[in-house]
Design a protein around this motif. Structure first.
Motif, short mmCIF file in Angstrom:
data_model
loop_
_atom_site.label_atom_id
_atom_site.label_comp_id
_atom_site.label_asym_id
_atom_site.label_seq_id
_atom_site.Cartn_x
_atom_site.Cartn_y
_atom_site.Cartn_z
N UNK A 1 0.53 -1.32 0.04
CA UNK A 1 -0.47 0.32 -0.09
C UNK A 1 1.28 1.78 -0.54
N UNK A 2 1.89 1.35 0.48
CA UNK A 2 3.11 1.85 0.64
C UNK A 2 3.52 2.93 -0.78
N UNK A 3 3.72 1.46 -1.51
CA UNK A 3 4.65 1.69 -2.29
C UNK A 3 3.75 1.77 -3.39
N UNK A 4 2.69 2.02 -3.25
CA UNK A 4 1.85 2.37 -4.69
C UNK A 4 0.97 3.69 -4.02
N UNK A 5 1.52 4.01 -2.51
CA UNK A 5 1.10 5.64 -2.51
C UNK A 5 2.05 6.57 -2.84
N UNK A 6 3.45 5.80 -2.41
CA UNK A 6 4.49 6.93 -3.32
C UNK A 6 4.36 7.50 -4.74
N UNK A 7 3.57 5.95 -5.22
CA UNK A 7 3.76 6.75 -7.02
C UNK A 7 1.85 7.13 -6.79
N UNK A 8 1.26 7.05 -6.11
CA UNK A 8 0.04 7.62 -6.83
C UNK A 8 -0.03 9.21 -6.66
N UNK A 9 -0.98 9.91 -6.80
CA UNK A 9 -1.19 11.37 -6.54
C UNK A 9 -2.91 11.48 -6.04
N UNK A 10 -2.81 12.21 -5.87
CA UNK A 10 -4.42 12.92 -4.68
C UNK A 10 -5.02 12.35 -4.18
N UNK A 11 -6.37 11.60 -4.47
CA UNK A 11 -7.42 10.93 -3.85
C UNK A 11 -5.93 9.36 -3.14
N UNK A 12 -5.57 8.81 -4.18
CA UNK A 12 -5.34 7.77 -4.03
C UNK A 12 -3.65 7.76 -3.35
N UNK A 13 -2.99 8.64 -3.14
CA UNK A 13 -2.52 9.18 -2.21
C UNK A 13 -2.39 9.43 -0.70
N UNK A 14 -3.66 9.46 -0.85
CA UNK A 14 -4.14 10.25 0.50
C UNK A 14 -4.33 8.71 1.11
N UNK A 15 -5.11 8.11 -0.29
CA UNK A 15 -5.90 6.83 1.02
C UNK A 15 -4.58 5.69 1.03
#
Ligand code: FNR
Length: 350
Positions: free
Chosen positions: A223-237
């Motif tokens: 979840x953290x790995x994807x968070x580091x790639x994500x933007x906006x809402x998905x990064x916050x989630x």
């Protein structure tokens, strides 16, 4: 397609250099204590760590859990870590073979039999890719690398943090049922860092699954790995859920209790030392699994660097065996285990 390979390379970079093990995450192995034996009455040379897994004999109850494949860099990681697995009698898993199913020319980076002819080898595919490929497609992936078994990974938490990720998680047990009919004891079901709990494990066992890797919370967080790639809402989630999951110690102990002795149980997720390995074995695991520490050591120091890291882990495990007076894994399993604090709360509820 290209995007799968690109995503995989971004993942490797983040795992090699990024902060993918959030500080607040814990395996709860710090709540586990083994009891010192002042008179071990053992010769270090007589400690026997061997155990059965996937129809083979491991010299040491360790699995390098599936990480990678699909690019040249990934191929190097697989070759180096599989070489070590062969040298020390560990089991080895390749990463998701999705890249290979989409582009067969990527198969070479998953091939390790030239350097690891005798290791217990696991292929790897995600649950929902397996549903799309069907039993025969999955079998082709396993046979193409000469694997002894197939790891089916569950990663709902990660998918929900990926913009391109799955959102429909229905029908999962049906897919497992089809695969277990075809592969029997060659199938292993694993999580990817959020943990498998006793309820899911019990249902998997009822379907006939005989190998489970709990892959709990406390190590690499996808979840953290994807968070580091994500933007906006998905990064916050992603940030909100980067400590979501069942801690490895709680998953290992509760799943062993739920499934009894017929299931080969792997405990992974945040296992970092030989003492960690000893603790999960004492909690009921047959094999301990490790990904990130060996990957990082390989990225920093190649084969020699990874070997040095592995030697420290093996020495720590042997020392824990001696100091608990355990000649082998079965004896260690019978030793008293102290469970304190938050782990007790988890085990009271699970
Ligand atoms: C992974 N993991 C993983 N799992 C899987 O089933 N298929 C995969 O393709 C991958 N890819 C992958 C890449 C990298 C670089 C890492 C570090 C991990 C998850 C891995 O097998 C394991 O379940 C978790 O990482 C928890 O173990 P550690 O890393 O905390 O020891």
């Amino acid at each position: 397609d290209e995007t799968t390979a690109k995503r995989k390379d971004a993942h490797l970079d983040l795992c090699a250099t990024g902060d993918v093990e959030p500080q607040q995450n814990s395996t709860l192995l710090e709540c586990v204590k083994l009891v010192h034996c002042a008179m071990p009455e053992l010769n270090a040379a007589d400690v026997d760590l061997s155990t059965d897994f996937l129809g083979k004999r491991l010299q040491c109850p360790l699995l390098v859990t599936g990480m990678t494949g699909g690019t040249e860099r990934a191929g190097r990681v697989n070759k180096d870590l599989a070489t070590l697995a062969e040298r020390y009698g560990l089991a080895f898993g390749v990463g998701s073979q999705r890249a290979m199913s989409e582009a067969p020319e990527r198969a070479a980076s998953f091939q390790v039999r030239d350097v690891a002819p005798t290791v217990a080898l696991l292929g790897n595919i995600g649950l929902y890719q397996a549903a799309r490929l069907g039993v025969d497609g999955v079998r082709r992936l396993m046979d193409a690398i000469g694997a002894d078994g197939m790891a089916l990974h569950l990663n709902a938490g990660q998918e929900l943090t990926q913009p391109e990720g799955d959102r429909d998680f229905r029908g999962g047990y049906g897919v497992v049922e089809g695969l277990v009919k075809a592969f029997g004891a060659r199938l292993l079901v694993k999580e990817t860092g959020c943990g498998i709990g006793p309820d899911v494990a019990r249902r998997l066992k009822e379907l006939g699954v005989r190998n489970i890797d709990v892959s709990g919370l406390g190590g690499t967080s996808w979840v953290r790995v994807e968070q580091l790639r994500a933007k906006g809402l998905l990064a916050e989630l992603g940030a909100e859920f980067s400590s979501w999951g069942i801690p490895t110690a709680a998953a290992a102990a509760s799943v062993r209790h739920a499934v009894g002795p017929e299931v080969r149980l792997v405990a992974s997720g945040g296992i970092r030392t030989g003492l960690d390995v000893a603790k999960v074995l004492a909690l009921g695991a047959d094999v301990a699994g490790m990904a990130l520490p060996l990957f990082k050591a390989q990225q920093e120091g190649g084969l020699a660097g990874a070997e040095k890291a592995l030697q420290l882990i093996l020495a720590g495990l042997r020392q824990a065996m001696l100091l608990t007076g355990s000649r082998g894994c079965a004896e260690l399993r019978r030793r008293p285990v102290i469970k304190t604090g938050e782990l007790k709360d988890w085990l009271a509820a699970l």
